[in-house]
Design a protein around this motif. Structure first.
Motif, PDB file in Angstrom:
ATOM      1  N   UNK A  47      34.745  24.073  54.217  1.00 54.43           N
ATOM      2  CA  UNK A  47      35.945  25.052  53.681  1.00 54.43           C
ATOM      3  C   UNK A  47      35.599  26.078  54.532  1.00 54.43           C
ATOM      4  N   UNK A  48      36.388  27.179  55.069  1.00 57.34           N
ATOM      5  CA  UNK A  48      36.613  27.852  55.641  1.00 57.34           C
ATOM      6  C   UNK A  48      36.006  28.883  54.643  1.00 57.34           C
ATOM      7  N   UNK A  49      35.403  29.683  54.815  1.00 61.48           N
ATOM      8  CA  UNK A  49      35.426  30.861  54.138  1.00 61.48           C
ATOM      9  C   UNK A  49      35.239  32.128  55.121  1.00 61.48           C
ATOM     10  N   UNK A  50      35.628  33.298  54.131  1.00 59.58           N
ATOM     11  CA  UNK A  50      35.252  34.922  54.303  1.00 59.58           C
ATOM     12  C   UNK A  50      34.239  35.476  53.020  1.00 59.58           C
ATOM     13  N   UNK A  51      34.007  36.464  53.731  1.00 54.37           N
ATOM     14  CA  UNK A  51      33.210  37.318  51.684  1.00 54.37           C
ATOM     15  C   UNK A  51      33.508  38.546  51.785  1.00 54.37           C
ATOM     16  N   UNK A  52      34.410  38.958  50.356  1.00 50.74           N
ATOM     17  CA  UNK A  52      34.185  40.476  49.961  1.00 50.74           C
ATOM     18  C   UNK A  52      33.665  41.410  50.961  1.00 50.74           C
ATOM     19  N   UNK A  53      33.826  42.509  50.852  1.00 48.44           N
ATOM     20  CA  UNK A  53      32.732  43.261  51.521  1.00 48.44           C
ATOM     21  C   UNK A  53      32.061  43.592  50.116  1.00 48.44           C
ATOM     22  N   UNK A  54      32.110  44.202  49.186  1.00 55.55           N
ATOM     23  CA  UNK A  54      31.899  44.286  47.986  1.00 55.55           C
ATOM     24  C   UNK A  54      30.994  43.463  47.382  1.00 55.55           C
ATOM     25  N   UNK A  55      30.655  41.614  47.476  1.00 54.02           N
ATOM     26  CA  UNK A  55      30.594  41.095  47.417  1.00 54.02           C
ATOM     27  C   UNK A  55      30.644  39.694  47.707  1.00 54.02           C
TER      28      UNK A  55
END
Length: 166
Positions: A60-68
């Motif tokens: 999958x394409x993913x991104x990450x939350x700044x706080x996690x």
């Protein structure tokens, strides 16, 4: 841009808030009104980068939350990306899922679009790429070219020996 900031339904409100903040920030230096040229609320972004997340045979394409920053957030549709990117994302992902050689140690996918809809896709790997990968990548390029108009296969470039990262 954090995923939480993608809120096309609130575009007008978010733009007003940003304009107010910028005017306040620049008030000591700017004596005249600032002109604002709004973007459309969706499909305005001409580039996008996604980490590739592997789970078994899936990716999958993913991104990450700044706080996690340790928890991947799958991205199925990136509504702020240009139409050519949004069209290419699922097609590329499906073809990569079907091709183990191209999927192996794939780390990141980067998309860069033009206003004319031309698209450059870069796949970033954490391994040395060999002849089989080259054959599979050319096959992928041709398949995607036949899938989508506006994607033109590039001219074959000579391989630069010794430049691939290991």
């Amino acid at each position: 841009m954090p995923l939480s900031a993608i809120q096309p339904e609130r575009y007008e409100q978010l733009l007003r808030e940003k304009v107010t903040a910028v005017k306040k920030l620049l008030s000591p230096y700017a004596s005249r009104n600032i002109e604002v040229y709004p973007s459309p609320p969706t499909e305005f972004r001409m580039r996008a980068e996604f980490r590739i997340w592997h789970e078994g045979d899936n990716l999958d394409y993913v991104m990450f939350a700044r706080d996690d920053p340790r928890t991947p957030v799958p991205v199925d549709d990136f509504v702020i990306a240009h139409e050519s990117i949004r069209t290419m994302m699922p097609r590329l992902r499906e073809r990569l899922r079907e091709t183990p050689e191209l999927r192996r140690k794939l780390f990141q996918a980067e998309f860069l679009s033009t206003l004319a809809g031309e698209l450059l896709v870069t796949l970033v790997y954490h391994r040395r790429l060999g002849d089989e990968w080259t054959r599979q990548a050319r096959s992928l390029r041709e398949a995607l070219h036949s899938d989508l108009s506006g994607i033109v296969p590039d001219r074959p470039q000579p391989r630069a020996e010794g430049r691939a990262r290991q």
